[in-house]
Motif scaffolding. Structure first.
Motif, short mmCIF file in Angstrom:
data_model
loop_
_atom_site.label_atom_id
_atom_site.label_comp_id
_atom_site.label_asym_id
_atom_site.label_seq_id
_atom_site.Cartn_x
_atom_site.Cartn_y
_atom_site.Cartn_z
N LEU A 35 -0.52 -27.14 -104.75
CA LEU A 35 -1.85 -27.54 -105.18
C LEU A 35 -2.89 -26.49 -104.80
O LEU A 35 -3.86 -26.25 -105.55
N GLY A 36 -2.70 -25.86 -103.63
CA GLY A 36 -3.60 -24.78 -103.24
C GLY A 36 -3.60 -23.66 -104.25
O GLY A 36 -4.67 -23.12 -104.60
N GLY A 37 -2.45 -23.34 -104.75
CA GLY A 37 -2.36 -22.30 -105.78
C GLY A 37 -3.06 -22.69 -107.06
O GLY A 37 -3.73 -21.87 -107.71
N ILE A 38 -2.93 -23.96 -107.44
CA ILE A 38 -3.60 -24.43 -108.66
C ILE A 38 -5.12 -24.39 -108.48
O ILE A 38 -5.85 -23.97 -109.38
N ILE A 39 -5.60 -24.83 -107.31
CA ILE A 39 -7.05 -24.83 -107.06
C ILE A 39 -7.61 -23.41 -107.14
O ILE A 39 -8.67 -23.18 -107.73
N LYS A 40 -6.92 -22.46 -106.54
CA LYS A 40 -7.43 -21.09 -106.49
C LYS A 40 -7.35 -20.37 -107.83
O LYS A 40 -8.08 -19.40 -108.07
N HIS A 41 -6.52 -20.86 -108.72
CA HIS A 41 -6.32 -20.15 -109.98
C HIS A 41 -7.60 -20.15 -110.81
O HIS A 41 -8.28 -21.16 -110.94
N PRO A 42 -7.97 -19.02 -111.39
CA PRO A 42 -9.24 -18.92 -112.13
C PRO A 42 -9.33 -19.85 -113.34
O PRO A 42 -10.44 -20.18 -113.78
N SER A 43 -8.22 -20.30 -113.88
CA SER A 43 -8.27 -21.17 -115.05
C SER A 43 -8.57 -22.62 -114.69
O SER A 43 -8.87 -23.43 -115.57
N THR A 44 -8.52 -22.97 -113.40
CA THR A 44 -8.82 -24.33 -112.96
C THR A 44 -10.32 -24.50 -112.84
O THR A 44 -10.97 -23.79 -112.06
N THR A 45 -10.88 -25.40 -113.62
CA THR A 45 -12.33 -25.59 -113.63
C THR A 45 -12.81 -26.34 -112.39
O THR A 45 -12.00 -26.91 -111.64
N ASP A 58 2.04 -29.25 -91.86
CA ASP A 58 1.57 -28.45 -90.72
C ASP A 58 0.62 -27.34 -91.14
O ASP A 58 -0.25 -26.93 -90.36
N ASP A 59 0.77 -26.86 -92.35
CA ASP A 59 -0.06 -25.74 -92.79
C ASP A 59 -1.23 -26.16 -93.68
O ASP A 59 -1.89 -25.31 -94.28
N LYS A 60 -1.52 -27.44 -93.73
CA LYS A 60 -2.59 -27.91 -94.62
C LYS A 60 -3.94 -27.31 -94.26
O LYS A 60 -4.69 -26.85 -95.13
N ALA A 61 -4.28 -27.30 -92.96
CA ALA A 61 -5.58 -26.75 -92.54
C ALA A 61 -5.68 -25.27 -92.88
O ALA A 61 -6.74 -24.81 -93.35
N ASN A 62 -4.62 -24.53 -92.66
CA ASN A 62 -4.65 -23.10 -92.97
C ASN A 62 -4.83 -22.86 -94.46
O ASN A 62 -5.57 -21.96 -94.88
N ILE A 63 -4.16 -23.68 -95.26
CA ILE A 63 -4.27 -23.53 -96.71
C ILE A 63 -5.68 -23.87 -97.17
O ILE A 63 -6.27 -23.17 -98.01
N LEU A 64 -6.27 -24.92 -96.61
CA LEU A 64 -7.63 -25.30 -96.97
C LEU A 64 -8.63 -24.21 -96.58
O LEU A 64 -9.55 -23.88 -97.34
N ALA A 65 -8.47 -23.65 -95.38
CA ALA A 65 -9.36 -22.57 -94.93
C ALA A 65 -9.22 -21.35 -95.84
O ALA A 65 -10.23 -20.70 -96.18
N GLU A 66 -8.00 -21.07 -96.23
CA GLU A 66 -7.76 -19.94 -97.12
C GLU A 66 -8.41 -20.18 -98.48
O GLU A 66 -9.03 -19.28 -99.08
N ILE A 67 -8.30 -21.43 -98.99
CA ILE A 67 -8.93 -21.76 -100.27
C ILE A 67 -10.44 -21.55 -100.19
O ILE A 67 -11.06 -20.98 -101.09
N ALA A 68 -11.05 -22.01 -99.09
CA ALA A 68 -12.51 -22.02 -98.98
C ALA A 68 -13.08 -20.64 -98.66
O ALA A 68 -14.11 -20.25 -99.23
N PHE A 69 -12.47 -19.94 -97.74
CA PHE A 69 -13.13 -18.77 -97.16
C PHE A 69 -12.42 -17.45 -97.43
O PHE A 69 -12.71 -16.45 -96.80
N SER A 70 -11.50 -17.45 -98.38
CA SER A 70 -10.89 -16.18 -98.77
C SER A 70 -11.86 -15.41 -99.65
O SER A 70 -12.96 -15.88 -99.97
N ASP A 71 -11.47 -14.25 -100.07
CA ASP A 71 -12.35 -13.41 -100.87
C ASP A 71 -12.21 -13.67 -102.37
O ASP A 71 -12.65 -12.85 -103.20
N VAL A 72 -11.61 -14.83 -102.72
CA VAL A 72 -11.49 -15.17 -104.14
C VAL A 72 -12.89 -15.35 -104.72
O VAL A 72 -13.74 -16.03 -104.14
N ASP A 73 -13.14 -14.74 -105.86
CA ASP A 73 -14.46 -14.79 -106.49
C ASP A 73 -14.48 -15.94 -107.49
O ASP A 73 -14.24 -15.76 -108.68
N TYR A 74 -14.80 -17.16 -107.00
CA TYR A 74 -14.87 -18.32 -107.87
C TYR A 74 -16.17 -18.28 -108.67
O TYR A 74 -17.19 -17.77 -108.21
N GLU A 75 -16.15 -18.86 -109.89
CA GLU A 75 -17.42 -19.02 -110.62
C GLU A 75 -18.28 -20.02 -109.83
O GLU A 75 -17.78 -20.81 -109.06
N ILE A 76 -19.58 -20.00 -110.06
CA ILE A 76 -20.51 -20.63 -109.12
C ILE A 76 -20.29 -22.13 -108.94
O ILE A 76 -20.32 -22.65 -107.84
#
Length: 1020
Positions: free
Chosen positions: A628-638, A655-673
Motif C-alpha cells: 500500500l505504501g508503494g501505491i500511495i507514493k506512486h504518481p498516478s495515485t490521486t 513492525d515496519d509500519k511506522a518507518n513506511i509511513l515516515a518514508e511516505i510523508a517525509f521522503s523527497d518524493v515530489d507529490y502534487e500539491i
C-alpha cells in the motif's frame, strides 16, 4: 430546543373516530393494483401482535404483547397473567378467523418477539431466553417447556433476541440486535461457536447485532454475520441465501436491506475500534447512509438496498406461485415506521445483487397507526400481515393496548376461500410433494418425515430433483444431503448440482458440500468445479465456503484451498465489492499464504491493474503495508485515492509500519500539491515523535506551520506537544467564528497545563474576546475550564458583565450549575450585581432538581399567556399553519439548535428531515411535551463523570477502547480519554427540556407540529 425521540406517543384511549374501526382499515390502504387485501382478524380477538407464524393447517400463531416495556409504559395497566401466544383459525374457509385458542400465557413471554412453529414444538424468543413450548397431546395447549438458550441481554428491548426460521438445510437461523450482547446454553454456560470464539459482542471478533445458525437442539452453533444495529428478523430462501433488514440510528434515512454473506462484517461500528459512524475517520463518505454503515472501509460487506427512514420488522421470502410474478421468489418485508409492506425484487449484479422497491400495502396517507410487524406465507400461497396498530412504532413506547389486526394478501380477484391444501406425510412420495409447499411449517414437517424415512426417501427426492422448479429442486438436494446414506451417493448429488445449468443450484451444491464438510472434503468436489466458466456469484459462494473449509484443513487441503483462492482472485474484475469482500472472508487468518500464492502465480506491477490494487486494499497480510505504501507514493495515485489506501492501513499491523509511513510523508518524493497535503497529514496522524528522526521532525514542524488556524493544526500540536505553537492555539481559542475549533484549542491548552496563560489573556482582552474565551472554557468540557470560570465569577475586581457571563457559562454544565446553586444554599456572600445572573442561570438549568430548587429560592411569574394546553386528543385534531410552524422551529421553539432538517441546523438529536414519515401527529406532540417518555435508541442522554470531578452531559457519538466521543446540547463534541473517566451513567431524562411548550402559545405548538408532519421523504 426540541429533540424528537422516535417511539414517543401518548394519547387517550377510547377514540371513536371511524378511522380506527377495523372494518374501515382496508379503505385506508394504498394497495398494489395487482393485489387484494382483506381483514382476516382484529380486536378483540387479538391485540398488539409482535410476531406471527402459520402452521400447515393455515392456523395463525400470534405473539400478543400487552406487557411491553412496562417501566416506560406505566400509563397502561399490565396484564398480570402475562402475555399470550394465540392460535387463530378460520374454521369455515371464509377468510375470516372465527376461532381463538390460547396456546400459552405467562410472564416469561412478556414482550415476546419471536415464534417459529415446528410441528408440535413451538420455538419462542422472549426476554433473555429461547425455548420450545411443546404440545405433547395435540390439544393446542403447551404441556411442557424445553429451554434452548439463555443469558441473552436486551430483555424487554427491541434490539434483543428475535424470531427463528427453519432453513432448507435442516438448520435453525436467527438473530439478535445490538442489545443481545451474548448467548449462553440452557445451563447458563457461555456458548463457544464452531470457529472457536465465545459468542460475545466484544469485538473479538464479534460485535453489535449478529446472525446465527444451529441444529434443532442448539448444537453445532455458528456465528454467521455481525455488526448490525437492529436486524429484526432473518429469512432464508431455498438455495440457502440469507436476507434481512437492519434499522439505522433513527433519523438518518439509512434503513437497509442486506444480502448476507456468511462470516461478513456489516459495518454498524468501526470494525477495529468499535467507534460509532459519526466518528471522524479518513475517507469518511459525505453521504450519510454510506457513512452510517462504514461502506468505504475494507472488510465491510456492501448493503443491498437503502430504504430511507424506517423501523423495519418482519420479513420472509415468498416462494409460492399464487401472487403476481413481480412478488414471486422475492423478499416481502414490513416496515412499521413508514407504515408499509414492500417487496424487494433482486437481480444478479456481479458476485452479488441489486434490488428495487415495490410497494404492496401503504397506510401512510390515511392512517399512520398501521404498523405492520410481521408477514408470513400461508399454505394456500396467500400472505398474512400482522399489524401492531399504534400511533408509534414501538421503540420505547406503546400507547394502544386494545387493538391489533391480521390482513390477508392475495392476487387481484383471487381471494375468497382460505383453505390449506391437504398434506400427507405418511409416505416419502407424499412428503416430497409437501416439500413443495410455499409454507415453511409445512416444509418442516415434510423434511422431518423424509429424514425419518431415511434411504426410502431417495427415489422420491430424486424425482423432485428432476422437476423444473429450481427452488423445489434445491430443497430436494438439501434433503438428500441430510439423509443417512453413503458418502459416495452424497458426492454424486453435489456433483449433479455443480453440473446443472442453473447457477443457483450450483451455489446450493457448494453450500451443501460445506454443510457436509465433516463427511466430504473439498478435494472430493474440486475437479468438478468449472472455474473457467463459473459466474461471479458461484465464485463468491466458493470463497465464502472456504472460510469453513479452512478452519481445520489437512496440509494438502490447505494448499489446494490457497491455490483456489489465488485462482479466483485472478478472476476478480473491478468494481465488484461483493467479490472483493468474499475474497477477504475466505482469506481471513490465511492472508499471507493466499497473497504469496497469488503474487507468485500472477506477478506484475499493481499500478498497472485496478484489480490488483483493489485486492491489496482489502488484504490484511504482512506484506500489505509495504504494498500500500508503494501505491500511495506512486504518481498516478490521486489525492482522493490516497485517502482510501491510508484508511486501509488503519486495519494493518506490522513492525515496519511506522518507518513506511515516515518514508511516505517525509521522503523527497515530489507529490502534487493536493496529494502532498493529504500524504503529510495522514501520515503524521499515524506517527509519534519517537518514530521520527531529526530531519523528519524538522519537516513535521514545517507541516505544522502550514496548517495554522485549522483543525489539523490543533491536531498536530496536540499529538506532538509542540510548545512553540501554544501561543497560536491561544489565539484560536479566542476566535468565536468556529466554536468547535475554539473549544478544541482551549481543551488542548488546559490539558497541556496552560491555564495561567488563558487567565492572563482574559484579563488583558476586550469584552468581546473575554466572552469568546469564556465560551471556549465552557465548551472545552474540562474541570480546569470550570475552575477558571468560577474564579472569574468570584473575582470582584473584574467587571460585572464579564462575571455575569462567566456565571451563565458555568450553568451550561451540571457541575458548574451545582456550584452556582451551592453559593446560595451555603449562604455564601453574594455580590448583588450577580444575583440576576445567578437566578437566570439556575432557572434555565437543564437539570430538574436544580430548576426546582431555583423555583423554591426564586419564584417566577406564570408561563407564556398563562393558558393551559388542550388535551392530547384535541391537539391531534387541530390543523396548524406549516409555514408559521417552520418559523417556530427555527426561532421561538429553538428546535434548529439541536436538529437538522434537510441539512440545516445542528446535529445533536435525530435528523428530522423525514420525521413526518415516521411519527403521527399524536406521537409528535408527546415527543415535545414528554420527551423523556421514550428516548430514541442512540440518542440517550449520558453523563460522564471525569476523574477531575467535572461532568459532561450529552449524546454518545462513539466509543473505542481509548476514548469516548460525546456531543453536548450545543453541538460541541468532546473526545474524552477513558483514563479520565470515573463513571458514566445513562440518564433517565432526555436532553430536551420537558417544558418547551411553556415558551410557546398553543397556536405556535400546533403550527410547529403541523410543520414537522410535513417533513417527509421526497417521492421519486
Amino acid at each position: 430546543m426540541l429533540i424528537i425521540t422516535v417511539g414517543n406517543l401518548s394519547v387517550a384511549l377510547g377514540q371513536t373516530d371511524k378511522v380506527h374501526v377495523s372494518e374501515n382499515a382496508i379503505s385506508q390502504f394504498a394497495i398494489h393494483p395487482e393485489l387484494d387485501v382483506e381483514l382476516f382478524a382484529s380486536e378483540p380477538m387479538l391485540a398488539n401482535p409482535t410476531n406471527i407464524d402459520i402452521d400447515h393447517l393455515g392456523r395463525v400463531w400470534v405473539c400478543e404483547v400487552i406487557n411491553y416495556r412496562q417501566f416506560r409504559n406505566g400509563d397502561s395497566k399490565p396484564r398480570e397473567e402475562g402475555d399470550r401466544i394465540l392460535i387463530l383459525e378460520d374454521t369455515d374457509g371464509d377468510a375470516k378467523a372465527d376461532s381463538q385458542k390460547v396456546f400459552y400465557q405467562g410472564r416469561d413471554i412478556d414482550s415476546v418477539h419471536g415464534i417459529c412453529v415446528l410441528g408440535d414444538r413451538v420455538l419462542v424468543s422472549a426476554n433473555d431466553s429461547v425455548f420450545y413450548l411443546i404440545d405433547s397431546d395435540g390439544d393446542s395447549k403447551a404441556d411442557r417447556k424445553e429451554v434452548l438458550f439463555t443469558g441473552i441481554s436486551g430483555t424487554q428491548h427491541d434490539h434483543g433476541i428475535h424470531a427463528f426460521v427453519f432453513g432448507p438445510d435442516g438448520k435453525l437461523y436467527f438473530n439478535f440486535g445490538n442489545s443481545g450482547r451474548q448467548i449462553k446454553d440452557k445451563a447458563g454456560k457461555q456458548i463457544i461457536d464452531k470457529a472457536g470464539n465465545p459468542v460475545i459482542a466484544n469485538s473479538r471478533p464479534y460485535n453489535q447485532g449478529m446472525i446465527f445458525r444451529c441444529n434443532l437442539d442448539g448444537s453445532d452453533f455458528e456465528t454467521l454475520a455481525w455488526n448490525f444495529r437492529n436486524n429484526w428478523e432473518v429469512c432464508i430462501d431455498s438455495f440457502g441465501s440469507l436476507w434481512q433488514s437492519d434499522n439505522d440510528d433513527d433519523g438518518n434515512r439509512a434503513t437497509r436491506i442486506n444480502f448476507v454473506m456468511p462470516f461478513g462484517n456489516y459495518g454498524y461500528t468501526d470494525q477495529r475500534t468499535g467507534a460509532g459512524w459519526r466518528t471522524q475517520r479518513t475517507g469518511m463518505h459525505p453521504d450519510v447512509p454510506t457513512r452510517h454503515w462504514y461502506q468505504n472501509d475494507p472488510g465491510i460487506v456492501p448493503n443491498l438496498l437503502i430504504t430511507g427512514a424506517g423501523s423495519p420488522t418482519g420479513i420472509c421470502v415468498y416462494e409460492g406461485d399464487s401472487l403476481p410474478l413481480v412478488f414471486q421468489n422475492q423478499m416481502i418485508h414490513c416496515d412499521a415506521g413508514p407504515n408499509i409492506v414492500r417487496a424487494y425484487p433482486v437481480e444478479v449484479s456481479g458476485a452479488g445483487y441489486s434490488a428495487s422497491i415495490v410497494n404492496m400495502i401503504d397506510g401512510a396517507e390515511k392512517n399512520r397507526w398501521f404498523r405492520p410487524s410481521d408477514v408470513c406465507v400461508a399454505p394456500d400461497g396467500s400472505l398474512i400481515v400482522a399489524d401492531w396498530y399504534d400511533p408509534g412504532v414501538g421503540g420505547h413506547r406503546m400507547q394502544d393496548v386494545q387493538r391489533g389486526r391480521l390482513f390477508r394478501v392475495t392476487a387481484k380477484n383471487a381471494g375468497g376461500k382460505y383453505q390449506s391444501p391437504a398434506v400427507d406425510f405418511s409416505t416419502p412420495e407424499l412428503s416430497a410433494q409437501a416439500l413443495g409447499s410455499p409454507n415453511l411449517a409445512t416444509r418442516y414437517l415434510a423434511w422431518k418425515a423424509l429424514q425419518e424415512f431415511g434411504s426410502k426417501s431417495v427415489s422420491a427426492l430424486e424425482a423432485l430433483w428432476s422437476q423444473d422448479n429450481p427452488r423445489h429442486r434445491a430443497r430436494a438436494l438439501w434433503a438428500l444431503g441430510n439423509l443417512n446414506i453413503p458418502k459416495a451417493q452424497k458426492i454424486k448429488y453435489i456433483k449433479n448440482g455443480l453440473g446443472d445449468a442453473n447457477p443457483d443450484l450450483q451455489i446450493t451444491a457448494i453450500r451443501m458440500a460445506v454443510l457436509l464438510q465433516d463427511q466430504i472434503a473439498y478435494s472430493d468436489i474440486y475437479d468438478d468445479i468449472d472455474f473457467e466458466n463459473a459466474n461471479p456469484a458461484l465464485l463468491r459462494a466458493i470463497l465464502v465456503g472456504m472460510r469453513q473449509w479452512m478452519l481445520d484443513p489437512t496440509p494438502k487441503e490447505a494448499d489446494q484451498l490457497v491455490e483456489t483462492w489465488a485462482t479466483i482472485a485472478s478472476m476478480y474484475r473491478s468494481p465488484d465489492r461483493w467479490f472483493l469482500e468474499a475474497l477477504g472472508i475466505a482469506a481471513e487468518n490465511h492472508w499471507d499464504a493466499c497473497l504469496a500464492k497469488w503474487r507468485a502465480n500472477f506477478s506484475g506491477d499493481p499500478m498497472a491493474s485496478t484489480e490488483m490494487k483493489d485486492i491489496l486494499w482489502r488484504s490484511r497480510g504482512k506484506s500489505t503495508v509495504a504494498e500500500l505504501g508503494g501505491i500511495i507514493k506512486h504518481p498516478s495515485t490521486t489525492a482522493n485515492q490516497t485517502k482510501r489506501y491510508f484508511r486501509a492501513l488503519d486495519f494493518l499491523n506490522s513492525d515496519d509500519k511506522a518507518n513506511i509511513l515516515a518514508e511516505i510523508a517525509f521522503s523527497d518524493v515530489d507529490y502534487e500539491i493536493d496529494k502532498s497535503n493529504v500524504v503529510l497529514m495522514e501520515s503524521a496522524n499515524r506517527l509519534t515523535v519517537e518514530s521520527l528522526n531529526k530531519n523528519q521532525l524538522k519537516k513535521l514542524n514545517q507541516l505544522i506551520e502550514q496548517k495554522r488556524g485549522t483543525p489539523d493544526f490543533i491536531s498536530l500540536v496536540n499529538r506532538f506537544s509542540v510548545e512553540q505553537f501554544y501561543s497560536d492555539i491561544l489565539k484560536i481559542s479566542a476566535d468565536s467564528s468556529n466554536p468547535q475549533l475554539a473549544a478544541d484549542a482551549m481543551k488542548l491548552l488546559l490539558n497541556k497545563k496552560q491555564g495561567t496563560q488563558v487567565k492572563d489573556l482574559i484579563l488583558r482582552s476586550s469584552p468581546e474576546t473575554q466572552q469568546n474565551l469564556c465560551d471556549a472554557l465552557a465548551n472545552s468540557g474540562t474541570n480546569p475550564g470550570g475552575a477558571i470560570l468560577n474564579g472569574i465569577a468570584k473575582q470582584s475586581s473584574l467587571g460585572l458583565p464579564l462575571r455575569n457571563y462567566a456565571i451563565k457559562k458555568m450553568g451550561e454544565s451540571q457541575s458548574g450549575a451545582r456550584t452556582v446553586l451551592s453559593w446560595i444554599t451555603k449562604k455564601e456572600k453574594i455580590d448583588p450585581g450577580t444575583l440576576p445572573a445567578i437566578q437566570a442561570t439556575l432557572h434555565g438549568a437543564r437539570w430538574n432538581d436544580i430548576r426546582q430548587k431555583a423555583n423554591e429560592l426564586f419564584p417566577i411569574a406564570a408561563t407564556k399567556n398563562s393558558k393551559p394546553l388542550p388535551s392530547m386528543d384535541q391537539l391531534s385534531k387541530r390543523k396548524g399553519d406549516a409555514a408559521k410552524g417552520k418559523l417556530v422551529f427555527e426561532n421561538a421553539g429553538t428546535c434548529a439548535k439541536c436538529h437538522l432538517v434537510n441539512g440545516k441546523g445542528i446535529e445533536v438529536g435525530p435528523d428530522l428531515s423525514e420525521i413526518g414519515n415516521k411519527l403521527s401527529k399524536t406521537a409528535l406532540y408527546e415527543s415535545i411535551l414528554f420527551p423523556s417518555a421514550g428516548i430514541s435508541h442512540n440518542y440517550e442522554n449520558w453523563m460522564i463523570q471525569k476523574s477531575d470531578g467535572r461532568s459532561i452531559t450529552g449524546v454518545l457519538l462513539g466509543e473505542t477502547d481509548a476514548e469516548i466521543q460525546i456531543k453536548d446540547d450545543k453541538g460541541i463534541q468532546h473526545n474524552i480519554s477513558v483514563d479520565e473517566i470515573d463513571a458514566r451513567k445513562r440518564q433517565q431524562v432526555s436532553l430536551m427540556p420537558a417544558d418547551l411548550h411553556k415558551e410557546l402559545t398553543t397556536g405556535e405548538l400546533v403550527d410547529l407540529v403541523e410543520y414537522l408532519s410535513t417533513l417527509k421523504k421526497k417521492k421519486n
